[in-house]
Scaffold this motif. Structure first.
Motif, PDB file in Angstrom:
ATOM      1  N   SER A 130      19.669  23.802 -34.785  1.00 15.93           N
ATOM      2  CA  SER A 130      20.817  23.362 -35.547  1.00 15.93           C
ATOM      3  C   SER A 130      22.048  23.391 -34.651  1.00 15.93           C
ATOM      4  N   VAL A 131      22.777  22.286 -34.632  1.00 15.71           N
ATOM      5  CA  VAL A 131      24.029  22.213 -33.890  1.00 15.71           C
ATOM      6  C   VAL A 131      25.133  21.920 -34.891  1.00 15.71           C
ATOM      7  N   SER A 173      26.285  31.564 -31.873  1.00 11.46           N
ATOM      8  CA  SER A 173      25.218  30.804 -31.218  1.00 11.46           C
ATOM      9  C   SER A 173      24.137  31.742 -30.705  1.00 11.46           C
ATOM     10  N   GLY A 174      22.896  31.334 -30.884  1.00 15.58           N
ATOM     11  CA  GLY A 174      21.780  32.145 -30.424  1.00 15.58           C
ATOM     12  C   GLY A 174      20.515  31.730 -31.151  1.00 15.58           C
ATOM     13  N   VAL A 175      19.498  32.529 -31.002  1.00 16.12           N
ATOM     14  CA  VAL A 175      18.232  32.271 -31.688  1.00 16.12           C
ATOM     15  C   VAL A 175      18.056  33.312 -32.783  1.00 16.12           C
ATOM     16  N   TYR A 176      17.822  32.833 -33.984  1.00 20.15           N
ATOM     17  CA  TYR A 176      17.652  33.707 -35.141  1.00 20.15           C
ATOM     18  C   TYR A 176      16.169  33.758 -35.485  1.00 20.15           C
ATOM     19  N   PHE A 177      15.625  34.954 -35.429  1.00 21.22           N
ATOM     20  CA  PHE A 177      14.208  35.161 -35.724  1.00 21.22           C
ATOM     21  C   PHE A 177      14.043  35.822 -37.079  1.00 21.22           C
ATOM     22  N   CYS A 178      13.032  35.392 -37.763  1.00 24.03           N
ATOM     23  CA  CYS A 178      12.609  36.041 -38.994  1.00 24.03           C
ATOM     24  C   CYS A 178      11.239  36.655 -38.747  1.00 24.03           C
ATOM     25  N   ALA A 179      10.961  37.760 -39.393  1.00 18.83           N
ATOM     26  CA  ALA A 179       9.662  38.404 -39.269  1.00 18.83           C
ATOM     27  C   ALA A 179       9.259  38.978 -40.615  1.00 18.83           C
ATOM     28  N   SER A 180       7.979  39.170 -40.802  1.00 19.11           N
ATOM     29  CA  SER A 180       7.520  39.827 -42.022  1.00 19.11           C
ATOM     30  C   SER A 180       6.416  40.821 -41.684  1.00 19.11           C
ATOM     31  N   SER A 181       6.217  41.768 -42.579  1.00 18.56           N
ATOM     32  CA  SER A 181       5.170  42.767 -42.362  1.00 18.56           C
ATOM     33  C   SER A 181       4.671  43.274 -43.708  1.00 18.56           C
ATOM     34  N   GLN A 182       3.510  43.897 -43.652  1.00 20.23           N
ATOM     35  CA  GLN A 182       2.976  44.531 -44.846  1.00 20.23           C
ATOM     36  C   GLN A 182       3.677  45.865 -45.054  1.00 20.23           C
ATOM     37  N   ALA A 183       3.120  46.701 -45.886  1.00 24.50           N
ATOM     38  CA  ALA A 183       3.886  47.822 -46.421  1.00 24.50           C
ATOM     39  C   ALA A 183       4.105  48.971 -45.450  1.00 24.50           C
ATOM     40  N   ARG A 192      17.157  27.975 -33.349  1.00 22.72           N
ATOM     41  CA  ARG A 192      18.183  27.996 -32.296  1.00 22.72           C
ATOM     42  C   ARG A 192      19.453  27.395 -32.868  1.00 22.72           C
ATOM     43  N   LEU A 193      20.477  28.215 -33.004  1.00 19.74           N
ATOM     44  CA  LEU A 193      21.760  27.777 -33.552  1.00 19.74           C
ATOM     45  C   LEU A 193      22.766  27.627 -32.427  1.00 19.74           C
ATOM     46  N   THR A 194      23.375  26.460 -32.381  1.00 19.14           N
ATOM     47  CA  THR A 194      24.435  26.205 -31.409  1.00 19.14           C
ATOM     48  C   THR A 194      25.686  25.842 -32.173  1.00 19.14           C
TER      49      THR A 194
END
Lengths: 114, 114
Positions: B11-12, B87-97, B110-112
């Motif tokens: 995304s720019v 600006s940067g890279v935004y990561f999402c993550a998930s996990s179990q309990a 990637r956000l600019t």
């Protein structure tokens, strides 16, 4: 506060040679340690983790890491490097009572030279 | 199983505009996390959801960032108004309990901001 140090910004190794990517950590309590790899234009991929048990942990793609409590280290190793191993490697730690936060190192760029 | 999906991949936007990032975790993963990597620095924790509740938002940089996870499924991260330093890279993550479980990360957005 917990922290992770990856002292090398870049590691170069010849194909077929053993590789080591270094990681040291600081955390209160027992650490949960992780290695992730990021290939170009890809997300973070899980390689291996240390929770408890054997100090030598085996992971994906032939990688392994050795937990050393006295040296607070968790170095990533592979006996024989492949060109396809070239990527960015991140060490991370999770520690502290009930904490779900991962603290990452700055990353080490591994280049395997044909 | 499907992995963690993030949208958009890039995304720019101009300074002052609004951007909304979306993350779809692995089905059944109650824990959802947002991290970001700014300008080649460490990957930093932003916040942690357990189902629809914010468990830990200590990493959110300021009130221009708003994260939601309505219904405990997908999550959005809105930046309003965006600044150059976002600006940067935004990561999402998930996990179990369990704390001992590893995270599964998405490919990142990637956000600019220009």
């Amino acid at each position: 506060a917990q922290s992770v140090a990856q002292p090398e910004d870049q590691v170069n190794v010849a194909e077929g040679n053993p590789l080591t990517v270094k990681c040291t950590y600081s955390v209160s309590g027992n650490p949960y340690l992780f290695w992730y790899v990021q290939y170009p234009n890809r997300g973070l991929q899980f390689l291996l983790k240390y929770i408890t048990g054997d100090n030598l942990v085996k992971g994906s793609y032939g990688f392994e890491a050795e937990f050393n409590k006295s040296q607070t280290s968790f170095h990533l190793k592979k006996p024989s490097a492949l060109v396809s191993d070239s990527a960015l490697y991140f060490c991370a730690v999770r520690g502290g009572a009930g904490s779900y936060q991962l603290t990452f190192g700055k990353g080490t760029k591994l280049s395997v030279i044909p | 199983e499907a992995g963690v999906t993030q949208f958009p991949s890039h995304s720019v936007i101009e300074k002052g505009q609004t951007v909304t990032l979306r993350c779809d975790p692995i089905s059944g993963h109650d824990n959802l996390y947002w991290y970001r990597r700014v300008m080649g620095k460490e990957i930093k924790f932003l916040l942690h959801f357990v189902k629809e509740s914010k468990q830990d938002e200590s990493g959110m940089p300021n009130n221009r960032f708003l994260a939601e996870r309505t219904g405990g499924t997908y999550s959005t991260l809105k930046v309003q108004p965006a600044e150059l330093e976002d600006s940067g890279v935004y990561f999402c993550a998930s996990s179990q309990a369990q704390l001992r479980d590893g995270y599964t990360f998405g490919s990142g957005t990637r956000l600019t901001v220009v």
